[in-house]
Motif scaffolding. Structure first.
Motif, short mmCIF file in Angstrom:
data_model
loop_
_atom_site.label_atom_id
_atom_site.label_comp_id
_atom_site.label_asym_id
_atom_site.label_seq_id
_atom_site.Cartn_x
_atom_site.Cartn_y
_atom_site.Cartn_z
N UNK B 78 0.88 -1.18 0.00
CA UNK B 78 0.00 0.00 0.00
C UNK B 78 0.91 1.21 0.00
N UNK B 83 -3.27 0.48 -3.74
CA UNK B 83 -2.98 -0.85 -3.21
C UNK B 83 -2.68 -1.80 -4.35
N UNK B 94 -5.05 -4.20 -8.36
CA UNK B 94 -4.53 -2.84 -8.21
C UNK B 94 -5.71 -1.91 -8.01
N UNK B 95 -5.71 -1.23 -6.90
CA UNK B 95 -6.76 -0.25 -6.62
C UNK B 95 -6.11 1.10 -6.40
N UNK B 97 -6.07 5.00 -5.17
CA UNK B 97 -6.79 5.82 -4.19
C UNK B 97 -7.64 6.89 -4.85
N UNK B 98 -7.25 7.28 -6.08
CA UNK B 98 -8.07 8.26 -6.79
C UNK B 98 -9.45 7.65 -7.05
N UNK B 99 -9.44 6.34 -7.34
CA UNK B 99 -10.69 5.66 -7.63
C UNK B 99 -11.44 5.30 -6.34
N UNK B 100 -10.69 4.98 -5.31
CA UNK B 100 -11.30 4.58 -4.03
C UNK B 100 -10.69 5.43 -2.90
N UNK B 101 -11.07 6.71 -2.82
CA UNK B 101 -10.42 7.61 -1.86
C UNK B 101 -10.64 7.19 -0.40
N UNK B 103 -10.29 4.34 0.84
CA UNK B 103 -9.21 3.45 1.24
C UNK B 103 -7.97 4.22 1.67
N UNK B 106 -8.13 4.72 5.29
CA UNK B 106 -7.77 3.52 6.05
C UNK B 106 -6.25 3.31 6.01
N UNK B 107 -5.67 3.57 4.85
CA UNK B 107 -4.22 3.43 4.72
C UNK B 107 -3.51 4.40 5.66
N UNK B 147 -17.63 10.46 2.18
CA UNK B 147 -17.00 9.30 1.55
C UNK B 147 -17.64 8.03 2.07
#
Lengths: 774, 202
Positions: B78, B83, B94-95, B97-101, B103, B106-107, B147
């Motif tokens: 991460x 991630x 591959x995720x 953070x722009x797509x899943x802010x 997360x 959490x990171x 979010x």
């Protein structure tokens, strides 16, 4: 003779007006699609339709990003802007509170069909018998502390087929995320919230443009005042359209007024009456009516470019009128019909030469050039009839008693070429012209690239680029159109195409591609996928479920049918894919495949050549190609036109005599592009088209010099001078335009017509004056 | 005198038995953290928790690496962008953070908690670390930011280092991650150890 001509004129004008009235019943039949100027083929027709449909889809969109360091402020400001745009009737009213389509919505729609939705990589693994890799992957993803999965999802899809499919399909589709029911993106500590909508009217409607600009100006100030430091980025055809319109309006206003004032002053100065001006307008209006009617009869619609160039060519009729009115300086006769008779030979030869040239142009397979030719030839013929057969009826005036000094002044140019005392100047000037032309010829740069010809405002382009970067929208420069009889056929064609595109992507020839079948596979592909899942994954699934501690039935039971494109309507289909749905009519479905990072178009063109149902499109390349083809074709036909006119004029002047008459016009046509190259002007389609005007007007100047003798020479020279000044005022002034196409047209006319006028007396033959043609 | 000494010893012993640490350890500049983890994933309605274990490496402001050893080898990195999960040397997820802010939150929370940087978490949670016996605890439930977060709240148990984090989902699922053998070392040492773990997964 005159009475017969007059009756014929009246009948033709009446018929022309009737045709125009009939065709205009359903609105102006004007075609602005430049692709329609290409030769018509079956393939081009569906491609042209698809391009037109796509332009309509894209042009009514308005996109803005409202930025602020605080997300809540950015969100509130964006909602304020959206409301203001709706209240001002710029954007269509959509339910502001309506939830933005989310990944959850997509999950719901796609979930029942998950066994048929596999990524290309997963398909390959299953086909290779490596189903275990997919099971291990699911386990790794389930174990992750940053997992997208929950108990419910794992229970129903323990192989995580759908989450992996969605992640892969939507990869790089957009950086915008759903937050508090708006789409937003964070960049360098600033949140940008999307405002997007469809315009209530056309992006090229002046009212819509004005309202849009007004709202943005007003709201920019208000939001800054209310919230402080709010940034607004905007893009859409409406902004480009407004800019182009505003600039054209400013230029047309400025250049048009100067030209009009110049022409009125010139008329009044020389003829000291508005009567000639009024009659000239009748000649021009008759010409345009005739050209329009004949073109509509032949083609049904009129292309915008054909109308612009055709109307310019009909402007030659102003010269016919000048020749007529300059005959009023002849004090020997008071009879109007004698004035018409005096210019008839020159006018007839000029008309026939021009019409022959235009008819040659009409023989090309290019509809655009055919229309210009038909429009100009028919229009000019009606203008000719106006001058010779209507003017004598409307013109009851006595000869002018003034004008001696103008006539004398006009002859100075003639004397320069023909008086022996000027011989010492003639050769150096001719030498200088040839040397400059030769040097210019080496400097000519041919440029058909529409991207350089377009003078898009840099500030709007910068805003568009900023939005692209922030929202993660790829700059898709090229695209394929894929056609089929049904959606299923098109999706299958896309899947076949993707094999080649994948290879091109792997070799770095293209950066990426996007097609609808990446999201909604064809029915055939979904059934194949299901079969693979059943054969390769389901037998090992109980063991996988046991490892997870999951008991119960195997969750991939038979589903009802397959997922179809029609099941995902409206907002559910992600924008990146919905934009690729170009049009669907019974029997013809066209999808686009967008391409980005294209390094070389040759392999893409080769792919398109493999199937009649696939066409490679690059808006810029296609326009550049059109312009290039037209430029070459116009030049070839211009050369042929000179050949045809040479044959025609040889009948009257002999082979060498005809060459001599054509020399001033041909000299101007050859020298003009060379001389403008010296000042760094490229040679484009627009320059080539303006040479047609120089060809026709230049021939007229020379013919009147050749046909006029004795005292009439003075009047012909004056008419030529007036015609040159009015042409330069009407067209040459366009050189001041900032719009490249208009500027190119103007600068070529400016140099070419000046040269044609200056060289025209060389066509005279003082030793062998002409008599009336037989 | 003897009674005084005995009293002092008794007081000292009593005090030591209820002593609370002044504060958890915090990573200094140029320091990184490594150790072991054991994760138990409790999924609602499942027969048993899904267990995994392995090593973790925290390179502050750079990456958090999760080297899973059981039930089989896999690796999760991460970093600032997002991630990435890999298996047998190939990336499987591959995720961004722009797509899943969500997360990213959490990171950041995991990095801050592992490196002992509790102040921002206390501020976001609107609560302070609570001392209890020899440990601290914190229930972390961030304020609504619009979010869609991948958890309802987090429970932290801390001694010198973060010992346990419980990630509780809104549907009742929960992950319990227990950390052990944590060791602070220079960034270079941890990087080297991470490389070695990658090459020689146990």
């Amino acid at each position: 003779m005159i009475r017969t001509g007059f009756v014929i004129y009246l009948l033709l004008v009446g018929a022309a007006l009737a045709v125009i009235g009939w065709r205009f019943q359903d609105g102006l039949p004007l075609n602005t699609n430049i692709v329609a100027m290409l030769p018509q083929t079956e393939e081009a027709e569906w491609v042209a339709r698809a391009e037109a449909a796509e332009r309509t889809l894209g042009s009514d969109q308005l996109i803005a990003l409202v930025g602020h360091a605080d997300f809540e402020i950015a969100r509130t400001a964006a909602l304020d802007l959206n409301r203001a745009l709706i209240n001002a009737s710029v954007l269509r009213n959509t339910d502001e509170g309506a939830p933005v389509a989310t990944l959850t919505d997509l999950n719901k729609a796609l979930f029942p069909h998950r066994a048929g939705l596999l990524t290309e990589g997963d398909r390959k693994l299953l086909a290779a018998g490596q189903g275990q890799v997919l099971m291990d992957r699911a386990m790794v993803q389930i174990l992750s502390p940053l997992s997208l999965t929950d108990a419910e999802m794992i229970r129903r899809d323990p192989l995580l087929l759908l989450p992996n499919y969605l992640t892969s399909s939507l990869k790089n589709s957009s950086k915008l995320v759903n937050r508090a029911n708006v789409l937003a993106v964070e960049e360098e500590g600033k949140w940008y919230v999307l405002v997007r909508g469809k315009l209530v009217g056309s992006a090229f409607d002046k009212g819509v443009q004005a309202r849009t600009l007004d709202v943005f100006d007003r709201m920019s100030e208000k939001l800054d005042k209310d919230y402080g430091d709010v940034e607004i980025l905007k893009t859409g055809a409406v902004f480009y359209g407004e800019h182009a319109y505003r600039r054209a309006e400013q230029e047309a206003g400025f250049i048009g007024i100067i030209s009009l004032i110049g022409i009125i002053v010139l008329n009044f100065l020389i003829f000291r009456s508005f009567h000639p001006l009024a009659l000239t307008l009748i000649a021009v209006a008759s010409g345009i009516a005739g050209g329009l009617a004949v073109t509509l009869i032949f083609f049904g619609t009129l292309q915008l470019l054909a109308f612009v160039f055709g109307a310019g060519l009909i402007g030659i009729s102003v010269d016919y009128a000048f020749h007529y009115f300059c005959e009023r300086f002849n004090r020997q006769t008071t009879v109007p019909s004698a004035r018409a008779r005096a210019i008839r030979s020159g006018l007839t030869l000029g008309l026939v030469s021009s019409v022959l040239g235009f008819v040659t142009l009409a023989l090309t397979p290019f509809p655009g050039l055919q229309q210009i030719a038909i429009f100009s030839a028919s229009g000019l013929t009606l203008s000719y009839l106006t001058v010779l057969y209507l003017f004598p009826y409307l013109d009851r005036a006595k000869p002018f008693t003034h004008g001696e000094k103008y006539l004398a002044f006009s002859m100075r140019l003639h004397h320069f070429w023909w008086k022996s005392e000027n011989r010492k100047w003639r050769l150096p000037i001719i030498g200088l012209l040839i040397a400059a032309g030769g040097l210019g010829a080496t400097q000519i740069v041919v440029d058909d690239d529409v991207r350089r010809l377009q003078s898009l405002p840099p500030e709007l382009q910068a805003e568009e680029q900023a939005i692209r970067l922030l929202a993660g929208i790829e700059n898709q420069t090229h695209r394929f159109f894929v056609r089929g009889a049904s959606t299923e056929e098109v999706l299958q064609a896309e899947e076949a195409l993707s094999l080649d595109l994948e290879a091109l992507r792997a070799s770095g020839m293209i950066g990426n591609y996007r097609m609808i079948s990446q999201f909604i596979p064809s029915r055939a592909r979904q059934l194949e996928n299901k079969a693979l899942v059943e054969a390769e994954l389901l037998p090992a699934l109980p063991e996988h479920m046991a490892a997870l501690g999951l008991s119960g039935d195997v969750p991939y039971g038979p589903t009802l049918g397959v997922l179809t494109l029609d099941q995902l309507t409206g907002e559910t289909l992600p924008g990146t894919f919905s934009q690729l749905r170009v049009y669907t009519t019974p029997g013809i479905v066209v999808h686009a495949v967008s391409l980005s990072g294209v390094k070389d178009t040759a392999p893409l063109a080769a792919l398109a050549d493999k199937s009649p149902n696939v066409s490679l499109i690059s808006q810029a390349d296609s326009l550049s190609k059109t312009f290039g083809a037209y430029r070459v074709r116009a030049l070839i036909m211009l050369a042929i036109a000179y050949g045809v006119v040479w044959v025609f004029l040889s009948l009257r002047y002999g082979i060498f005599g005809a060459l001599k008459v054509m020399m001033p016009s041909a000299g101007a046509v050859i020298l003009a592009p060379c001389l403008i190259a010296l000042i760094g002007e490229p040679f484009t389609f627009f320059n080539a088209m303006s040479l047609l005007l120089i060809f026709a007007i230049g021939l007229d100047y020379a013919l009147f010099n050749r046909e006029a003798a004795g005292e009439r020479q003075r009047r012909a020279m004056l008419a030529n001078g007036l015609s040159t000044i009015s042409t330069l005022l009407a067209f040459g002034m366009l050189a001041l335009s900032e719009t490249f196409a208009i500027h190119a047209f103007g600068i070529t006319i400016l140099v070419g017509i000046t040269l044609a006028y200056l060289l025209a007396p060389l066509a005279s033959d003082l030793d062998h004056p002409m008599t009336e043609p037989v | 005198m003897l009674r005084v000494i005995c009293l002092l010893i008794s007081v000292a012993l009593l005090a030591s038995s209820v002593a609370v640490r002044a504060a958890p350890l915090t990573l200094g500049e140029g320091e990184a953290l490594m150790g072991r983890f054991q994760q138990e994933r409790y999924l609602r309605g499942f027969d048993k928790p899904i267990r995994s274990s392995g090593e973790f490496f925290l390179l502050p402001k750079d990456a958090l690496i999760w080297q899973t050893e059981t039930p089989f080898d896999s690796r999760m990195v991460i970093d600032k962008e997002g991630l990435s999960q890999g298996m047998n040397g190939a990336e499987v997820t591959r995720l961004g953070f722009k797509q899943f802010p969500a997360f990213k939150l959490l990171r950041d929370t995991l990095e801050n908690s592992l490196s002992g940087n509790w102040a921002p978490l206390e501020e976001m949670a609107g609560a302070k670390l609570q001392p209890s016996e020899e440990q601290f605890s914190l229930r972390f439930s961030p304020k609504d930011s619009g979010l869609s977060l991948p958890f309802a709240y987090l429970n932290f148990r801390i001694s010198d280092f973060l010992d346990v984090v419980e990630i509780v989902k809104s549907n009742g699922d929960r992950d319990v991650i227990t950390f052990s053998d944590q060791r602070i070392a220079p960034v270079e040492t941890v990087t080297e150890a991470e490389r070695a773990a990658r090459k020689n997964p146990s």
